[in-house]
Design a protein around this motif. Structure first.
Motif, short mmCIF file in Angstrom:
data_model
loop_
_atom_site.label_atom_id
_atom_site.label_comp_id
_atom_site.label_asym_id
_atom_site.label_seq_id
_atom_site.Cartn_x
_atom_site.Cartn_y
_atom_site.Cartn_z
N ALA A 1 -12.15 5.11 -2.48
CA ALA A 1 -11.78 5.39 -1.34
C ALA A 1 -11.78 4.30 -0.20
N PRO A 2 -11.33 4.30 0.83
CA PRO A 2 -11.27 3.49 1.83
C PRO A 2 -12.39 2.62 2.32
N HIS A 3 -13.49 3.18 2.47
CA HIS A 3 -14.85 2.58 2.44
C HIS A 3 -15.35 1.71 1.42
N VAL A 4 -14.67 1.66 0.35
CA VAL A 4 -15.10 0.75 -0.62
C VAL A 4 -14.10 -0.47 -0.57
N VAL A 5 -14.49 -1.75 -0.38
CA VAL A 5 -13.68 -2.84 -0.25
C VAL A 5 -13.76 -3.68 -1.56
N LEU A 6 -12.85 -3.83 -2.29
CA LEU A 6 -12.49 -4.82 -3.34
C LEU A 6 -12.28 -6.15 -3.06
N THR A 7 -12.88 -7.25 -3.51
CA THR A 7 -12.60 -8.61 -3.06
C THR A 7 -12.29 -9.40 -4.13
N PRO A 8 -11.10 -9.13 -5.13
CA PRO A 8 -10.52 -9.94 -6.16
C PRO A 8 -9.99 -11.03 -5.69
N HIS A 9 -9.90 -12.22 -6.58
CA HIS A 9 -8.89 -13.41 -6.31
C HIS A 9 -7.82 -12.87 -7.49
N ALA A 10 -6.92 -13.77 -7.50
CA ALA A 10 -5.56 -13.28 -7.99
C ALA A 10 -5.51 -13.08 -9.33
N GLY A 11 -6.52 -13.69 -10.13
CA GLY A 11 -6.71 -13.46 -11.83
C GLY A 11 -7.56 -11.91 -11.85
N GLU A 12 -8.26 -11.55 -11.03
CA GLU A 12 -9.09 -10.32 -10.87
C GLU A 12 -8.27 -9.35 -10.58
N LEU A 13 -7.37 -9.57 -9.60
CA LEU A 13 -6.42 -8.52 -9.37
C LEU A 13 -5.59 -8.23 -10.62
N ALA A 14 -5.09 -9.12 -11.05
CA ALA A 14 -4.11 -9.03 -12.33
C ALA A 14 -4.97 -8.19 -13.40
N SER A 15 -6.08 -8.69 -14.01
CA SER A 15 -6.95 -7.92 -14.57
C SER A 15 -7.09 -6.34 -14.41
N LEU A 16 -7.40 -5.93 -13.12
CA LEU A 16 -7.42 -4.77 -12.52
C LEU A 16 -6.11 -4.09 -12.68
N PHE A 17 -4.88 -4.89 -12.49
CA PHE A 17 -3.53 -3.84 -12.88
C PHE A 17 -3.44 -3.76 -14.05
N GLN A 18 -3.60 -4.62 -15.17
CA GLN A 18 -3.65 -4.47 -16.38
C GLN A 18 -4.49 -3.35 -16.92
N ARG A 19 -5.75 -3.00 -16.34
CA ARG A 19 -6.59 -1.97 -16.65
C ARG A 19 -5.94 -0.59 -15.94
N LEU A 20 -5.24 -0.75 -14.95
CA LEU A 20 -4.69 0.58 -14.53
C LEU A 20 -3.28 0.80 -15.13
N GLY A 21 -2.91 -0.15 -16.24
CA GLY A 21 -1.49 0.13 -16.73
C GLY A 21 -0.28 -0.57 -16.18
N ARG A 22 -0.60 -1.69 -15.40
CA ARG A 22 0.53 -2.38 -15.02
C ARG A 22 0.39 -3.78 -15.66
N GLY A 23 1.58 -4.43 -15.80
CA GLY A 23 1.71 -5.73 -16.68
C GLY A 23 1.48 -7.08 -15.84
N GLU A 24 1.24 -6.97 -14.51
CA GLU A 24 1.30 -8.25 -13.76
C GLU A 24 0.24 -9.22 -14.49
N ASP A 25 0.61 -10.32 -14.57
CA ASP A 25 -0.50 -11.56 -14.69
C ASP A 25 -0.77 -12.23 -13.47
N ARG A 26 -1.49 -12.96 -13.54
CA ARG A 26 -1.85 -13.93 -12.40
C ARG A 26 -1.02 -14.64 -11.79
N GLU A 27 0.06 -14.96 -12.43
CA GLU A 27 1.27 -15.88 -11.87
C GLU A 27 2.01 -14.76 -10.93
N ALA A 28 2.17 -13.58 -11.64
CA ALA A 28 2.93 -12.76 -11.05
C ALA A 28 2.37 -12.23 -9.61
N VAL A 29 1.06 -12.07 -9.60
CA VAL A 29 0.23 -11.59 -8.50
C VAL A 29 0.55 -12.70 -7.50
N GLU A 30 0.26 -14.00 -7.80
CA GLU A 30 0.70 -15.04 -6.78
C GLU A 30 1.88 -15.40 -6.40
#
Length: 527
Positions: free
Chosen positions: A354-383
């Motif tokens: 929900a919007p009141h949850v604030v996630l604070t990833p760096h690029a590598g952590e966001l890439a891992s989150l995407f992979q967990r959600l079924g997307r293939g971006e790696d850190r390089e793609a996020v950056e």
């Protein structure tokens, strides 16, 4: 507040004036603003205007026309101007004005490229006016080779980008092909979103906006950047009869046997950011360290439900095997209270938030989150596409997402996106993110329920979480810069950032008091 727009938004704002036949007027205004910016920069550098050498790299479209007109203005100021036409044509009126002003014209060919690269590298000013907001992709062929040669040269003068550096996407900040890094980008009508997001911001240098008369036609901005007065208005202030509970209580679930310092730094960040009380939940050994380092913190036991707080901070310094802490993190998310979720908590969260949850990833952590959600971006793609990445993460999870970086981006699942670049590269140090999480958590506890105040500031209720996170990023960045300046621009530790926060808070707060004084300065005195 700096408002930024997509290229499409700017072009649509131009349409009413173009329909009225004012296209050349818009171009003249843009070119005049660009030329004035060059003059201002040269004077600041102590460079004599008369005889200064200017090379404009001019594409065949309107961006090239802006550059040619600007170079014509500069030629009239006594500068020696050269135009390198990178395409098979040039803007006719702009080229005519440039030639009438006495400018020299060269067409870029493979044979002429080495000599033109040397001339541009030796110039006092290079104006990049090859590609504009409507361009697709980056530089190609000889134009790409020319930019690479200038970039690789041992030295070159002031580089000024016309509207945006060629090859940077105006909407997303993604960069295609070689891009000539600018010292200054002079952009027209409104800042472009891509200039305030990485990697576009890497190439933009300082950004200067030149009004050209389309501003009243611009829609709601695609991106915002909070400045000093905005921070002052958003900053929470305790009421006269406040007490520690009314000022906000933050629950902290952070740290582990392996990373106990993360809990200490998160608590220090929260305490420095004005929260009334911090309650810590974690392993006894970590709690002992927190008590020793931060005696103000109340180290509690039991479950999340047994501890009354206004907001939670979870995840800093936690790993996949810290089962009790991860259970507490999940319980905090389920509590329906505002939560900042950092680092180790991110892999353990539900897919939909929900919007009141604030996630604070760096690029590598966001890439891992995407992979967990079924997307293939790696850190390089996020950056390579930070703005698109943070917006997609917010849309996909339903949470507010803060993507840490040289430019920190904050996206709500719908509505506002913020870009803050207040810090210093020295903030890239262990524990800095833990302090940031503490700052945001403290702000959530203090200001998260103040819906009315945010409405007065034009922020919708569901958008306040992103505004609070952007406020936290700005305070954290300014504290990092202040800590570095205190040691003559040298390296800092995360603890130093926390130490600098109260002074930064005070300076920002003074802006609010100054604004109030200005509003009341013309009122009648009390009798």
């Amino acid at each position: 507040m700096i408002s930024a727009y997509t290229g499409t938004q700017v072009r649509e704002a131009e349409e009413p004036l173009l329909a009225d036949g004012l296209g050349d007027v818009l171009m003249q205004r843009a070119a005049h603003g660009l030329a004035n910016a060059v003059v201002h920069e040269l004077r600041d550098r102590g460079t004599r205007l008369n005889g200064a050498r200017v090379v404009v790299l001019a594409g065949k479209g309107n961006n090239g026309g802006d550059g040619l007109y600007a170079a014509a203005f500069l030629a009239a100021r006594g500068m020696r101007t050269t135009a390198v036409l990178t395409g098979d044509a040039a803007h006719p009126a702009g080229l005519g004005a440039f030639e009438r002003a006495g400018g020299r014209v060269h067409r870029l060919t493979e044979a002429a490229l080495p000599g033109l690269a040397n001339e541009a590298s030796a110039a006092d000013v290079v104006i990049d006016a090859v590609l504009g907001t409507g361009a697709q992709g980056g530089l190609r062929g000889s134009a790409a080779d020319l930019v690479e040669a200038i970039t690789d040269a041992d030295r070159h003068g002031l580089v000024v980008a016309c509207d945006l550096p060629s090859g940077v996407d105006a909407d997303t900040g993604e960069a295609a092909g070689p891009v000539l890094p600018a010292d200054l980008t002079v952009t027209f009508g409104g800042a472009k979103s891509g200039l305030l997001a990485d990697p576009g911001a890497d190439y933009a240098g300082r950004v200067r906006v030149v009004p050209i008369g389309i501003e009243e036609h611009l829609p709601r901005p695609a991106l915002r950047r909070l400045e000093g007065p905005d921070l002052a208005r958003l900053l929470p202030h305790p009421a006269r009869r406040a007490q520690k509970y009314s000022r906000g209580v933050l629950g902290v679930v952070a740290g582990s046997e392996d990373f106990p310092g993360a809990a200490v730094l998160a608590c220090r960040g929260a305490l420095a950011a004005g929260v009334g009380m911090v309650r810590y939940l974690g392993p006894p050994s970590v709690a002992d360290l927190v008590r020793q380092s931060c005696p103000e913190v109340v180290c509690s036991t039991g479950t999340v439900a047994e501890n009354r707080v206004q907001a939670w901070l979870v995840g800093s310094g936690m790993g996949p095997h810290d089962h009790e802490q991860l259970t507490r993190a999940r319980d905090a998310i389920a509590s329906d209270l505002p939560v900042v979720a950092d680092a180790g908590a991110l892999p353990a969260l539900p897919a939909i938030l929900a919007p009141h949850v604030v996630l604070t990833p760096h690029a590598g952590e966001l890439a891992s989150l995407f992979q967990r959600l079924g997307r293939g971006e790696d850190r390089e793609a996020v950056e390579a596409g930070t703005l698109a990445a943070v917006r997609h993460a917010a849309d996909r999870t339903g949470a507010t997402v803060l993507l840490k970086g040289a430019t920190t981006l904050v996206a709500a699942p719908w509505g506002a996106t913020y870009s803050q670049a207040d810090g210093t590269p020295w903030l890239a140090t262990a524990g800095s993110g833990d302090v940031l999480a503490g700052v945001i958590g403290a702000l959530l506890a203090q200001a998260g329920s103040d819906v009315g105040r945010f409405r007065k500031l034009g922020v919708e209720p569901d958008g306040r979480w992103a505004a609070i996170a952007a406020l936290g990023a700005a305070l954290h960045g300014q504290a990092g810069r202040a800590a570095s300046e205190a040691v003559s621009g040298g390296p800092i530790t995360a603890g130093r950032v926390a130490d600098a926060l109260p002074e930064i808070w005070g300076k920002v707060s003074m802006l609010s008091k100054h604004e109030a004084w200005k509003r009341n300065s013309h009122s009648q005195p009390l009798r």
